[in-house]
Design an enzyme around this catalytic site. Structure first.
Site, PDB file in Angstrom:
ATOM      1  N   HIS A 178      53.184  34.454  43.795  1.00  0.00           N
ATOM      2  CA  HIS A 178      53.426  35.720  43.689  1.00  0.00           C
ATOM      3  C   HIS A 178      52.166  36.599  44.578  1.00  0.00           C
ATOM      4  CE1 HIS A 178      55.489  38.797  41.290  1.00  0.00           C
ATOM      5  NE2 HIS A 178      54.418  39.486  41.030  1.00  0.00           N
ATOM      6  N   TYR A 188      37.647  35.547  30.583  1.00  0.00           N
ATOM      7  CA  TYR A 188      37.225  35.281  29.099  1.00  0.00           C
ATOM      8  C   TYR A 188      38.361  34.582  27.960  1.00  0.00           C
ATOM      9  CZ  TYR A 188      33.584  38.431  30.038  1.00  0.00           C
ATOM     10  OH  TYR A 188      32.259  38.992  30.763  1.00  0.00           O
ATOM     11  N   ARG A 229      61.535  42.225  41.619  1.00  0.00           N
ATOM     12  CA  ARG A 229      60.480  42.718  40.667  1.00  0.00           C
ATOM     13  C   ARG A 229      60.743  43.246  39.304  1.00  0.00           C
ATOM     14  NH1 ARG A 229      56.718  46.827  43.645  1.00  0.00           N
ATOM     15  NH2 ARG A 229      56.849  45.111  45.392  1.00  0.00           N
TER      16      ARG A 229
END
Length: 852
Positions: free
Chosen positions: A83, A127, A37
């Protein structure tokens, strides 16, 4: 119970110590965070989330020549396939790879609102749209496949994902990386692509290249927001040891701007065109405005943001009397316009966290790139040989076309025909299959020519690949060629200028844009400010006044002032200020201030406002305290300059309730802005009197009843105590008495006593017997009026005058030698210069010039 558990589990129960299980479990958790990570891989410079985003987009076909795709689609693929974490974490990582102010070389291209340097958040993922940037596609994903890099199963074994991407450039250094793991962190600064490629090529040519030569090719980080790096020591530390503090500044220029229509409306302004990496422009402007409103930064009249699409432009308009460099020093000291980038070059090497030097990071990438090229060329050679083998069979079949056609015409089926081709014509199984699948158009002359041309090209390429795989020197030449091609395609000019601590430019950045008015922009002054923000130490004189003001004079101005003789008595009317003390010192010395609440603070002498003329009043002494201690305008009990001689002495502290203690000045080394407690106070008690000890001297404590107690300064009567000690009771007070003063004197000294009604008396100190703590002391003054009381006691110093502040708002200066020495029974003399009903409010000594 154990048997029951054994029965239920169907296995053996193993007893484990709790601390051992906790250690093992925590270690496994820590390593999963470190490897899976938080830390990047030294080979491709990516964390797992970034690697998975790029690979998912590669699988979606979002190459630079394809249309943008919604970020929500990309995030969904990443979550579903590779993931299994939060969608916002994935989207945040995606956004940073798009932002040009976060990544030196963005790996993704974006369409829509992806945030700004003002710390504006990106729009929602539904968006915004994205696709691979050319550098991300070509530099990281070219030739990706199981032949070039290793693949592993995803979290549910349903997909294969790459362990590392076949990076052609060291992304770890190009874009840097930051992350906090368990017990460790990484913070790698970004660099310039062209410089990194030059360093790689130099290491290929000369593996034993010296650090000095390498640092000339890679002089330092290159931040996406530009700015200036001041000083080289931090860079060298980071590059040699993997850890260092790099000082980064914004770029500031001085311009003359017109605020009105007349020439008198011209003002000097500081123009900020670049900010340090990861500093938010809007937050910085807000902080600066707050500091100006609080009075912590002087000389600024207006702040406005004129930034637009062309770039950043923050205008700081200065007051007419303000000096740009002085204001800029304050801004650097109190805002993040100057900040330190703590570089930690920590990355995963063989799945282990390792702190790397610059050379190590480059060499690990070269080793990885060499292994990748070998696997790529070997795979390409295998495919080439397979294709060349097929072409060889097709060409042979065309050469023996009649025999092949006759064989096929007489064969009962395809399997028999394939066997006949292998047995009679000596074709391999693959060649026989290709001949059977060959369309009729291959029989034309043009197609035959194309087959022969392809065969020749494959033969030449095969020879090249054989040479590359058989000769490491040729392989490294090919690697250098690829690196230089990427530099020509994606390289750009340095954005961050590197300036040595003495102002020498080590690496220049492109010129900034011109001003709004179209005038030529002046030279930046940001790099000319010394790194430590402290001016060169110089001799100076500090003046302290009876009204609590302080100012700084040059030695020359102070000598002129001292050359003028002062006739006594001298009277100042209407509250005029009066200089009590002049101290010759240096600007790098500390001015120590002790407050009534028992705390000590320090300020550099160079921070005191410098007087521009003899009539300059100076600044309130209390303004040198931190803001939390500035509530009371009379908060300071005493002050002194910490010279080398003074540092070897000790303090005698006396409170309003008569608690006394001795404290060494060595306790005041390295004071911070939070101050230091020097005395523990109880109730409404306060620290009122502070004196320095002298050799063979005694502490003289005075009460308002005219009594003096002379205490020897020794380990029995006044032992040295710690800072938080309350002290001992010095003198026994009567009901109507209070502490009136403190002085430190030897037997050969004289004391001056002053009463509230203005009577002044000189008294030899040897007339007072030495006493012990808690005694009542000696009556040293007789009062002519029963309502009178003692105001204070001072030690007579050579050349010093007595200064009296009266109830009529007048300041009167007397020569002490005009008063005759008298015994303990005298009442003292009231000077005629005092008016009939005028009383004394406070007294002090006007000391001669002292210093180091």
């Amino acid at each position: 119970m154990a048997k029951q558990l054994n029965l239920l589990s169907g296995g053996q129960i193993v007893s484990t110590a709790l601390h051992a299980e906790m250690q093992q479990s925590y270690l496994e958790y820590a390593m999963s965070v470190i490897v899976g990570r938080a830390l990047p891989d030294v080979r491709d410079g990516l964390k797992p989330v970034h690697r998975r985003i790029l690979y998912a987009m590669h699988e979606l076909g979002l190459t630079p020549d394809r249309p943008y795709r919604k970020c929500a689609r990309v995030v969904g693929d990443v979550l579903g396939k590779y993931h299994p974490h939060g969608d916002q974490a994935v989207y945040d990582a995606l956004v940073r790879m798009v932002q040009s102010f976060s990544s030196r070389y963005p790996l993704l291209a974006g369409h829509g609102n992806f945030g700004s340097i003002d710390n504006d958040p990106a729009a929602a993922m539904r968006y915004t749209e994205t696709r691979l940037a050319p550098l991300g596609n070509e530099g990281l994903l070219t030739h990706i496949g199981e032949a070039t890099v290793d693949f592993t199963s995803n979290f549910d074994n349903s997909q294969q994902e790459p362990v590392v991407l076949p990076a052609q450039l060291p992304t770890l250094l190009l874009n840097g990386s930051s992350g906090i793991a368990v017990g460790m962190a990484t913070n790698i600064p970004p660099h310039n692509l062209g410089e990194i490629v030059d360093g790689l090529v130099a290491l290929i040519d000369r593996p034993d290249l010296s650090d000095e030569k390498l640092f000339q090719l890679i002089p330092g980080p290159d931040f996406p927001t530009g700015g200036e790096i001041i000083g080289l020591n931090g860079i060298k530390d980071a590059y040699q040891t993997g850890r260092g503090s790099i000082t980064v500044r914004g770029v500031v220029r001085v311009e003359e701007i017109q605020t009105g229509r007349t020439r008198r409306s011209m003002r000097t302004a500081l123009i900020i065109t670049e900010f340090p990496f990861q500093v938010s422009k809007s937050s910085w402007i807000e902080k600066l405005a707050h500091l100006v409103n609080q009075g912590k930064i002087d000389g600024i009249s207006d702040i406005r943001d004129e930034s637009d699409r062309e770039g950043i432009r923050v205008v700081i308009e200065l007051k007419r009397e303000a000096k740009p460099q002085k204001v800029l020093k304050q801004i650097y000291r109190q805002t993040p316009l100057q900040t330190n980038f703590g570089a930690i070059l920590l990355a995963l090497v063989d799945n282990q966290p390792v702190q790397l030097s610059l050379r190590d990071a480059l060499q690990h990438f070269l080793d990885f790139r060499e292994r990748t090229l070998v696997r790529q060329y070997r795979h390409e050679l295998e495919k080439l040989e397979a294709r060349r083998h097929l072409l060889s069979g097709l060409l042979q079949a065309l050469d023996r076309l009649d025999a092949v056609i006759d064989l096929l015409r007489n064969a009962p089926d395809g399997t028999t025909a394939k066997m006949e081709l292998q047995n009679r014509c000596e074709f391999s199984e693959a060649q026989a299959g290709a001949i059977l699948a060959m369309p009729m158009r291959r029989l034309t002359g043009m197609e035959r020519q194309n087959l022969q041309q392809e065969f020749d090209e494959l033969t030449q390429r095969g020879e090249v690949l054989q040479r590359l795989l058989g000769d490491r020197h040729e392989l490294m030449k090919s690697l250098k060629k690829d690196l230089r091609a990427l530099k020509r395609k994606f390289g750009d000019k340095r954005l961050t200028r590197i300036v040595d601590a003495d102002g020498t430019i080590q690496s220049e950045a492109p010129k900034e844009r011109s001003s709004k008015t179209g005038e030529k922009t002046s030279t930046p002054i940001s790099a000319s400010i010394p790194l430590d923000l402290e001016p060169q130490a110089e001799d100076t004189v500090i003046e302290l006044t009876h009204r609590g003001y302080v100012r700084r004079l040059s030695t020359k101005d102070a000598q002129k002032a001292n050359g003028n003789a002062v006739e006594t008595p001298q009277v100042l009317e209407n509250g005029e200020d009066f200089t009590l003390q002049q101290v010759a010192t240096r600007t790098d010395r500390d001015l120590l201030m002790l407050t009534h609440d028992g705390k000590a603070y320090a300020a550099k002498a160079g921070e005191i406002a410098k007087a521009t003329g003899r009539n300059t009043r100076g600044q309130p002494l209390v303004s040198l305290l931190p803001p939390s201690a500035q509530g009371d305008p009379e908060a300071i009990a005493t002050q002194l300059v910490l010279t080398e001689e003074v540092k070897r002495q000790q303090f005698v502290l006396l409170t309003d309730r008569g608690r006394i203690k001795r404290l060494p000045l060595s306790e005041f080394e390295n004071l911070t802005a939070r101050g230091l407690t020097v005395l523990k106070l109880k109730g409404d008690d306060r620290l009122d009197y502070v004196e320095l000890t002298r050799d063979d001297s005694d502490a003289v404590v005075a009460t308002t009843g005219g009594r003096l107690l002379r205490l020897p300064i020794d380990d029995e009567q006044l032992p040295v105590l710690g800072r938080t000690a309350q002290g001992y009771q010095a003198v026994r007070l009567r009901k109507t008495e209070r502490i009136a003063g403190l002085s430190v004197a030897s037997e050969s000294d004289e004391l001056v006593l002053v009463t509230r009604q203005g009577r002044i008396k000189r008294l030899p100190a040897n007339l007072l017997r030495q006493g012990r703590r808690g005694e009542i002391g000696t009556q040293a003054l007789q009062f002519a009026n029963k309502t009178d009381e003692l105001m204070g006691v001072l030690r007579v110093e050579t050349g010093a005058d007595l200064v009296v502040v009266t109830s009529g708002d007048r300041v009167v200066r007397f020569s002490l030698y005009r008063f005759e020495v008298s015994g303990k029974d005298g009442t003292g003399v009231r000077p005629r210069v005092l008016k009939s009903k005028e009383t004394v409010i406070s007294i002090a000594l006007c000391l001669p010039v002292g210093g180091e």
